[in-house]
Design an enzyme around this catalytic site. Structure first.
Site, PDB file in Angstrom:
ATOM      1  N   GLU C 122       0.844  -1.189   0.000  1.00 45.32           N
ATOM      2  CA  GLU C 122       0.000   0.000   0.000  1.00 45.32           C
ATOM      3  C   GLU C 122       0.878   1.237   0.000  1.00 45.32           C
ATOM      4  O   GLU C 122       1.420   1.625   1.037  1.00 45.32           O
ATOM      5  CB  GLU C 122      -0.936   0.013   1.217  1.00 45.32           C
ATOM      6  CG  GLU C 122      -1.870   1.226   1.181  1.00 45.32           C
ATOM      7  CD  GLU C 122      -2.705   1.434   2.433  1.00 45.32           C
ATOM      8  OE1 GLU C 122      -2.842   0.495   3.229  1.00 45.32           O
ATOM      9  OE2 GLU C 122      -3.228   2.553   2.601  1.00 45.32           O
ATOM     10  N   ASP C 327       2.746 -14.494  12.546  1.00 48.17           N
ATOM     11  CA  ASP C 327       1.650 -15.198  11.884  1.00 48.17           C
ATOM     12  C   ASP C 327       0.648 -14.165  11.358  1.00 48.17           C
ATOM     13  O   ASP C 327      -0.034 -13.498  12.135  1.00 48.17           O
ATOM     14  CB  ASP C 327       0.968 -16.133  12.890  1.00 48.17           C
ATOM     15  CG  ASP C 327      -0.011 -17.080  12.215  1.00 48.17           C
ATOM     16  OD1 ASP C 327      -0.539 -16.735  11.140  1.00 48.17           O
ATOM     17  OD2 ASP C 327      -0.250 -18.166  12.769  1.00 48.17           O
ATOM     18  N   HIS C 422      -2.628   9.902  -0.944  1.00 51.03           N
ATOM     19  CA  HIS C 422      -2.829   8.648  -1.672  1.00 51.03           C
ATOM     20  C   HIS C 422      -2.754   8.861  -3.183  1.00 51.03           C
ATOM     21  O   HIS C 422      -2.349   7.971  -3.925  1.00 51.03           O
ATOM     22  CB  HIS C 422      -4.161   8.000  -1.266  1.00 51.03           C
ATOM     23  CG  HIS C 422      -4.060   7.288   0.047  1.00 51.03           C
ATOM     24  ND1 HIS C 422      -4.138   7.952   1.252  1.00 51.03           N
ATOM     25  CD2 HIS C 422      -3.831   5.980   0.363  1.00 51.03           C
ATOM     26  CE1 HIS C 422      -3.992   7.080   2.247  1.00 51.03           C
ATOM     27  NE2 HIS C 422      -3.807   5.879   1.732  1.00 51.03           N
TER      28      HIS C 422
END
Lengths: 429, 429, 429, 429
Positions: C122, C327, C422
């Site tokens: 991202e 994990d 963004h």
């Protein structure tokens, strides 16, 4: 629940004052109607005449429980006697009250056949719970067990920063015994059981859990916690910038998962197994269909974010609480529960209900009201008796009644007569 | 909430029948005591004598609302008249009832100054709500707006497999108008508003949302959905293996997030801004401290998995519901709410309360009871009146009262007099 | 959280092995850049050239941490070495990894300035966390404290009935010490800390909580619980009809409130106070606006039934877990958190983040992977070291990084440059 | 879910572009191995040698999918190509990746037999999912259906007061079509589907739902909502005091019930029925025991406040997301699901899994990474193809794989070999 080890050991300690665990567990076993015949049913259940009402009243009073206030034979109380219960009093709200039973309860505290008053204005409700009560009784009764018993108060402290907050929380946790002694100076019946601490940035929440004897106990825990907080403020090594007696971690009258996990009030576990023929004759459906319904409704509840998943426990709790002088606002947490129905390998119907937060009391609060006292006496649950835990007994009856109601409503949804029953009983003639 | 676009457009449609949005929004603005003086307070609030009680009763009756049943002057009703409301009737549970107010409400439906009856046995409760009512009134009153109004019934269908379930769900969704017509044959006052479908493996849940007029409407939606289901079973292209009239996706008497997000009953939004001096004089604390408390208690509620986060909304709802013949079991969903307190840049206290699930009605159900009718009449909310939405009005009053109660309890926790108040008012003399 | 008293005492016991509480709390205090100058920033942050990449690699390797696997200089491992980590191996998924920092952490275990690798695709994420890290460091660093440390396994037992279930639960609870001894035969590094019991009808859930040393510990708790269950089945006074090693009360890779309340993994509390000028210069907004945003977003989270309420903690956790061999499935529970932003009376911005379920380890599992080991070494958190709690250190760094990320995202939403960032960094050139 | 009527009609509209509902529903039916033989299994599953690895790689490449990046034959990319995906790049994190399959999927979009790459470091995981995939395939495959497809962005507006907030919310709701047109100027592939409004005091949240084509779409909805907000600020009849592009009602990377009820990403429903002999031979247990386990674990999940209740969906989602370039932080919402196992009246095992929030894409974001692209190509899910919905196809495969994983883990818990499997496969040799 789940119970912590300390809670579990406390439960074991309390229970074994009454007898060995084996002995107590034997009290939970079903007792068949053949071996122990039940007393008669409430008379003339589907009769709304004054005559039938009188016969039911007579039925109650012949048990030795006069009910002049429920029946209106006694006048309203002197307003002065209501100080402590109401302000700006103008009169008495009336809620019609019906009687169901007997329901057989095989509990540690409640062990017998009980008639149960329910106050409601929802037609069908009393009839449905009565049907459930008859069924579970014919199956040998509802096994019921109170485990955890505790009520919380959760003061909050705003500290200068996280470092001080951590020191404060550690200090408070280490002073539990001192706080327990302080609490004991404010109550004869209550006892500080446990303390949890929650640290969030510069905020510290302390959650005090009390056993409150036979009282529901909201006031008791407030006053005890006030005393503890005064001591904290006097003794603390680091001074809070502000503090509040309750900071919303007690679950008081809230639908929270904390109260589901941690017990607020009394945690009761129940079960009954209905033989297939009782399901078929009494509910006009089958164990398989009821188990199928349970799967669908439980998944439905889960998918909608339900805290606990049950049928209509709130109906039973509200009707019991209204009749018996319990705090109606506590219906919020007390009606959270988990119902489970399964078809056994033998083809019978296994039914269980867990109510983790029954906020009930048999002394203090609304139990002082005249009609509430009459209702509690009908169930032999009034007041506080030496060597008896009246509130635990009442809690076991409440949960057994709710399980009976769960079975009855699921039965009607499976048999397809749910709407018909409401058409017949839920509208004025 | 959040409202879907369709719900929002329905709300706008209903509201604009009453006037333009601008006009309606003007009804929400505060009205100062200077411009519109309030009526007198309930007399002699801290006096428990029979004489003071009589004076309060006289005060009510002089408004034109006789209350013979609340006061016990009228006898109990003929049991036959209770058919539809109770079975196996034995008598009337009594709950003491106090009067608070006036509280100024600036709502679309409730617009004026109201006296409000509260039935409870928790000493302090009535006094605390009265204090809050006085404060918000002096601040110009509570703005209150009902938005969504709907009640659900959610039948479940077990299909042979996922492929059939998908076809069935698509078929049902496409037949919405037909179902709406069917529903209209079973009710004059209700209307089918919407249909949601939930597909889970071979299970299909259909969630029907109804407007129920001035009734709370649980029975109405049951009977309408029964009729719809009969049509579904007759017309469906794929036959269910089993079906149930309710499969636990309606939020009926449950603490679910669905009911929080989707509205069950009436969704009411309220606010009031308290000038700093009112906080200081009326609550003996500051806006800053109350805002600080709000942060701590809101985080506490969130950390404990609370559905909605509020102070003691359940107290107000339970007391209103008991007095006014509402279904007490619905306290479960109706007491879910979100309270917000903030200190404004001007140093005043901004207060908002949202109650998304007010299950209230002014006709049918428990409102037929004599004392409930008297209580509703005190608020001018009884029955159903041409061109008036009595239930929406009642809902706005309920939410305004609850906001007043939120302010009062947070005030007492901030001023440090919460325990003292309960010591003084919450125990018998 | 909240911590039980036993948990709290265990935390205090562990912490005070490292020093007095006062001493430790002093480690949490901010350290100004003036007194303790930070090391240099990661070089050439907004430069995507190979040259800039090389310079950053050199920067890392000059700290004494060679990173041949991250850079691709080393080849893929021998598949045989992957036994225990993967089956049916075909190759290595690659995730681009960026470096942020330094971030100053004032924790008990993590005390210093750290460079932190984040693996993500991202765009914007690394830049935003880097911005946050710089800001909190300039404010003296993030205070961070691990409190509870535990991992659960929750076997379930189907008993013949409630009576037997109660006896079984009581028996199990009373045999805690025995179970602890059994567990110790299966692990050198772990330790059974606690046992909870949940009784629901004829079902008993036992919840075992373990300290798992520097391992995340899911396998360890499985194997220890298997051994305990074998003993239970051998010794129990009542025989279960069936049992399962895990019955879904451990919160393993689930979004549950239990795991929020009870701690799964490590519970970390953090805070930092940003002076007003840092907010204004570094984030182009004000403390007041950020506090206002916090109120709106926290209420929004609560109204949507969020478990914990934060900004984008999951972004930081996922990027840290992917880079450091944790994990990834545990992002589910590990990203639950509560962020709090408030404007102080002095006009600065108080920021706190609590992460109650950081399932992290520095030995075993994915930390054996070559790139993961390099990433952990960059933070000096690899392996297990005598007298050091590497996992607790890593947990404190994780939480500090997440707090930095919370501040950065809220800053950009308040300054109105969230979308612009963004647009600039989140799309390929 | 539940789907609103508008959502359902949108789903029907999209689906029927592909064929009639009857035709589509036929695609969901099982296809037996006899009628349609499956392709061969992944070779040498329990062999960790380089030779076996090479054989599996060859197996993949012979399908026409070269995997030079997974195998390390290709070098690392030019850092400049990573702009838009990472900042401050230092290298590539490696996660070992295994291949399972084939798994037969009978979906509308995914219809065939698929090999599936899983990236994980949890030994046992790949083997367990592979076992499940073989079983469901032998039972005819997993029926899978994408229903709702949408991604939200939820800006918040602070209004002067409730009256203005109500007018603003009504105005915004009435301007949906205008907002849809504005959104369409910022994206070719996305489309504004719906708008919800949430009014809370003086706060208004607008929740915009978009179809995002084959992209996961978080950036797309951000940029479209930015454009809409600019228009709102220009046109609104009442000016907000402040506004934020996201106010925490979108469920973005959060565990919220909203995202469970409303769909974030893609909502997929799946099922498979396993014949009794497959359960007995493949899992060494019985349908009855697996159904019994399901009841116990589902109640356990519910009692712990789980959002959705499943076994280990997070494992499958995390491994798929890591391998396939999905946003790992979205494991948070994407792993929420409901698993249901029931024993049918014929004695077989019915299995269903619903995943309401699969945030997946096949273009943009991490799918641009070389190894992710190879993984998507193995499943024939890469990119965007005319007339094909690649993301919906990928979503159906993801859900089918997760259902296979649910069956496998429950099977091992019932057969009692869960711990043994982890002892054998979850630790290095």
């Amino acid at each position: 629940m789940p119970l912590s080890r300390q809670q579990a050991l406390e439960v074991i300690r309390r229970l074994t004052q009454l007898g060995s665990l084996d002995l107590l567990s034997r009290r939970l076993r079903p007792r068949s109607a053949e071996d122990t015949p039940p007393p008669p049913d409430v008379p003339r259940p589907m009769d709304w005449s004054a005559d039938a009402r009188d016969q039911r009243v007579e039925f109650v009073e012949e048990m030795g429980v006069p009910i002049p206030h429920l029946t209106g034979r006694a006048g309203h109380p002197d307003p002065a006697s209501l100080q402590g219960s109401i302000e700006q009093y103008i009169g008495m709200t009336q809620i019609p009250t019906g009687l169901i039973g007997p329901i057989r309860v095989n509990g540690v505290h409640a062990h017998g056949d009980y008639y149960v008053p329910l106050a409601t204005t929802e037609g069908t409700l009393v009839a449905s719970y009565h049907r459930g009560a008859r069924l579970v009784s014919r199956a040998g009764g509802v096994s019921a067990l109170v485990t955890a018993e505790q009520v919380q108060r959760a003061p909050g402290f705003v500290m200068p920063n996280l470092a001080d907050a951590a020191v404060f929380a550690a200090w408070a946790t280490s002073n539990f015994e001192r706080f327990r002694d302080i609490a004991s100076t404010r109550t004869h019946h209550g006892r500080l059981l446990d303390l949890h601490a929650h640290l969030e940035g510069d905020h510290v929440y302390l959650i005090f859990s009390f056993h409150t004897g036979d009282a529901a106990g909201q006031n008791m825990v407030t006053l005890c916690t006030e005393a503890i907080c005064e001591a904290i403020l006097e003794l603390t090594p680091v001074t809070p910038r502000a503090w509040f007696l309750e900071a919303n971690m007690s679950g008081d009258k809230k639908a929270t998962v904390l109260s589901f996990l941690a017990t607020r009030g009394r945690h009761v576990v129940t079960e009954v197994t209905l033989p297939r023929r009782l399901v078929e004759r009494g509910l006009h459906t089958t164990p398989e269909k009821m188990a199928q319904y349970w799967v669908m409704s439980f998944v439905g509840g889960s998918a909608t974010g339900s805290i606990g998943v049950s049928g209509h426990v709130a109906n039973g709790i509200a009707a019991l609480f209204a009749a018996c002088g319990q705090d109606i606002a506590s219906v919020t947490e007390s009606s959270l529960g988990i119902t489970r129905l399964e078809c056994t390998s033998a083809g019978d119907l296994y039914c269980a209900l867990t109510l983790p937060n029954l906020m009930v009391g048999t002394v203090g609060g609304g139990t002082r009201m005249a009609t509430a006292n009459e209702c509690l006496r009908i169930m032999r649950c009034d007041g506080s008796r030496e060597g008896k835990e009246q509130s635990a007994k009442f809690a076991e009856i409440c949960a057994a009644v709710c399980l009976a109601g769960e079975i009855s409503i699921v039965g009607s949804l499976c048999a397809g007569d749910f709407a018909a029953a409401h058409r017949r009983l839920g509208r004025p003639r």
